[in-house]
Design an enzyme around this catalytic site. Structure first.
Site, mmCIF file in Angstrom:
data_model
loop_
_atom_site.group_PDB
_atom_site.id
_atom_site.type_symbol
_atom_site.label_atom_id
_atom_site.label_comp_id
_atom_site.label_asym_id
_atom_site.label_seq_id
_atom_site.Cartn_x
_atom_site.Cartn_y
_atom_site.Cartn_z
ATOM 1 N N HIS A 83 0.856 -1.207 0.000
ATOM 2 C CA HIS A 83 0.000 0.000 0.000
ATOM 3 C C HIS A 83 0.886 1.249 0.000
ATOM 4 O O HIS A 83 0.907 2.038 0.955
ATOM 5 C CB HIS A 83 -0.850 -0.061 1.273
ATOM 6 C CG HIS A 83 -2.036 0.842 1.317
ATOM 7 N ND1 HIS A 83 -1.955 2.212 1.179
ATOM 8 C CD2 HIS A 83 -3.350 0.571 1.493
ATOM 9 C CE1 HIS A 83 -3.172 2.733 1.294
ATOM 10 N NE2 HIS A 83 -4.033 1.755 1.486
ATOM 11 N N GLU A 141 -0.807 1.215 -5.383
ATOM 12 C CA GLU A 141 -0.572 -0.029 -4.659
ATOM 13 C C GLU A 141 -0.585 -1.196 -5.646
ATOM 14 O O GLU A 141 -1.463 -1.282 -6.495
ATOM 15 C CB GLU A 141 -1.680 -0.216 -3.623
ATOM 16 C CG GLU A 141 -1.903 1.034 -2.774
ATOM 17 C CD GLU A 141 -3.240 1.020 -2.039
ATOM 18 O OE1 GLU A 141 -3.697 -0.061 -1.633
ATOM 19 O OE2 GLU A 141 -3.837 2.103 -1.898
HETATM 20 O O1 TA6 Z 1 -6.191 1.320 -0.670
HETATM 21 C C1 TA6 Z 1 -7.215 2.201 -0.512
HETATM 22 C C2 TA6 Z 1 -7.866 1.962 0.833
HETATM 23 O O2 TA6 Z 1 -8.351 0.666 0.914
HETATM 24 C C3 TA6 Z 1 -8.947 3.032 1.015
HETATM 25 O O3 TA6 Z 1 -10.245 2.546 0.904
HETATM 26 C C4 TA6 Z 1 -8.585 3.721 2.288
HETATM 27 O O4 TA6 Z 1 -9.463 3.696 3.292
HETATM 28 C C5 TA6 Z 1 -7.168 3.307 2.527
HETATM 29 O O5 TA6 Z 1 -6.908 2.116 1.886
HETATM 30 C C6 TA6 Z 1 -6.493 3.467 3.848
HETATM 31 O O6 TA6 Z 1 -6.840 2.478 4.734
HETATM 32 P P1 TA6 Z 1 -6.352 2.528 6.227
HETATM 33 O O7 TA6 Z 1 -6.964 1.311 6.857
HETATM 34 O O8 TA6 Z 1 -4.862 2.474 6.218
HETATM 35 O O9 TA6 Z 1 -6.863 3.810 6.804
#
Ligand code: TA6
Length: 301
Positions: free
Chosen positions: A171, A274
């Site tokens: 991510h 990602e």
């Molecule tokens: O990758 C995108 C995502 O899944 C979004 O929906 C967003 O909420 C983000 O990741 C961040 O997630 P987190 O749990 O790290 O706040």
């Protein structure tokens, strides 16, 4: 407990000049990499890369100025490892988003330097109390190679006797001048799930640009992406293997205001691109099968 982790890192790897180890105020071990080619920090918890800066440039991998380093919580930024599920757990809302790997203890298994390139390999330690949620014998390792570019390899191995399904993603938060001025090349024609629009499936036309909340999972794509950043006058190349999904995220101003570790001042400075395998692209591993997700990030001015 944590101090002994620090002592153990120093005892095992303290003679490698490119490495040093410290403890955060919250007692978590941070591995520092410093070579003529660049510098980086990795949090032992989650084996989470916090930031990476190749020599002669500003940070390429971004850590929020408001990030908190705290036990059991993935800091906002860097490269959280989403595994063995991505996003919300498919059936249990009480379980952590993006799986347990990013907030669990890991071990630094090996470290080496060759031609100023540093390679670090971390292993996920057995996770207590997880058997009711994840009753599988699956091991997870990640290797980082810090050179003029950065490579990350995430290896999942099923050592159990039954098939296992996983979804996963690196991510990665990339630093940008201003998200409203960047473009992403490489996703033209791909189908994506638009999480910011009720999960509708859509088709990308041309470059990806940003003018509000953007939360998309592009499916069935192994293509290289280019992050074109006019503000910082640089181009980041994102190559990958063993990945069929590319997720693109920036929460936009309203959502960022509700996130204490991001906020309205910090969110324009990042975009997540990602590499992973999610939704239709999740992976099934048979007994003793292995899967490797690999990425390489290179930034040029
Ligand atoms: O990758 C995108 C995502 O899944 C979004 O929906 C967003 O909420 C983000 O990741 C961040 O997630 P987190 O749990 O790290 O706040």
């Amino acid at each position: 407990m944590t101090s002994s982790e620090l002592a153990s890192c120093n005892a095992r790897f303290g003679d490698i000049r490119a490495l040093s180890f410290s403890e955060s105020d919250s007692g978590l071990v941070i591995v520092h990499v410093n070579t003529p080619l660049g510098r980086a920090r990795v949090l032992l918890q989650g084996a989470q890369l916090l930031d990476w800066r190749p020599t002669g440039q500003s940070d390429v991998v971004w850590l929020s100025p408001l990030a908190q380093i705290a036990a059991g919580k993935s800091p906002r930024g860097g490269v959280p490892i989403c595994w063995p599920w991505f996003g919300a757990h498919p059936s249990r809302a009480d379980l952590p988003a993006h799986g347990f790997a990013r907030s669990s203890p890991w071990e630094l298994a090996s470290a080496g330097v060759e031609d100023d390139q540093v390679q670090l390999t971390f292993c996920l330690l057995p996770v207590p109390d997880v058997s009711g949620v994840w009753p599988y014998r699956v091991s997870l390792e990640v290797s980082f190679t810090f050179g003029a570019s950065l490579s990350i390899e995430l290896r999942t191995r099923n050592s159990g006797g039954e098939p296992v399904q996983i979804s996963e993603a690196l991510h990665t938060y990339f630093a940008v001048g201003d998200v409203h001025d960047v473009r992403i090349e490489g996703l033209d024609g791909c189908t994506y799930i638009d999480k910011a629009d009720g999960g509708l499936r859509k088709q990308q036309s041309g470059l990806v640009t940003f003018d509000g909340e953007t939360d998309r999972a592009y499916l069935n794509t192994s293509r290289t992406c280019l992050l074109l950043d006019d503000g910082l006058k640089r181009k980041i190349t994102i190559e990958k293997q063993g990945s069929r999904s590319t997720i693109v995220w920036n929460p936009g101003i309203e959502k960022s205001r509700q996130m204490p570790d991001l906020g309205e001042s910090a969110y324009p400075g990042m975009v997540c691109i990602e590499s992973g395998n999610v939704v239709d692209d999740q992976i099934t591993l048979g007994p003793v099968e292995e899967h490797t997700l690999w990425v390489r990030y290179a930034s040029s001015l």
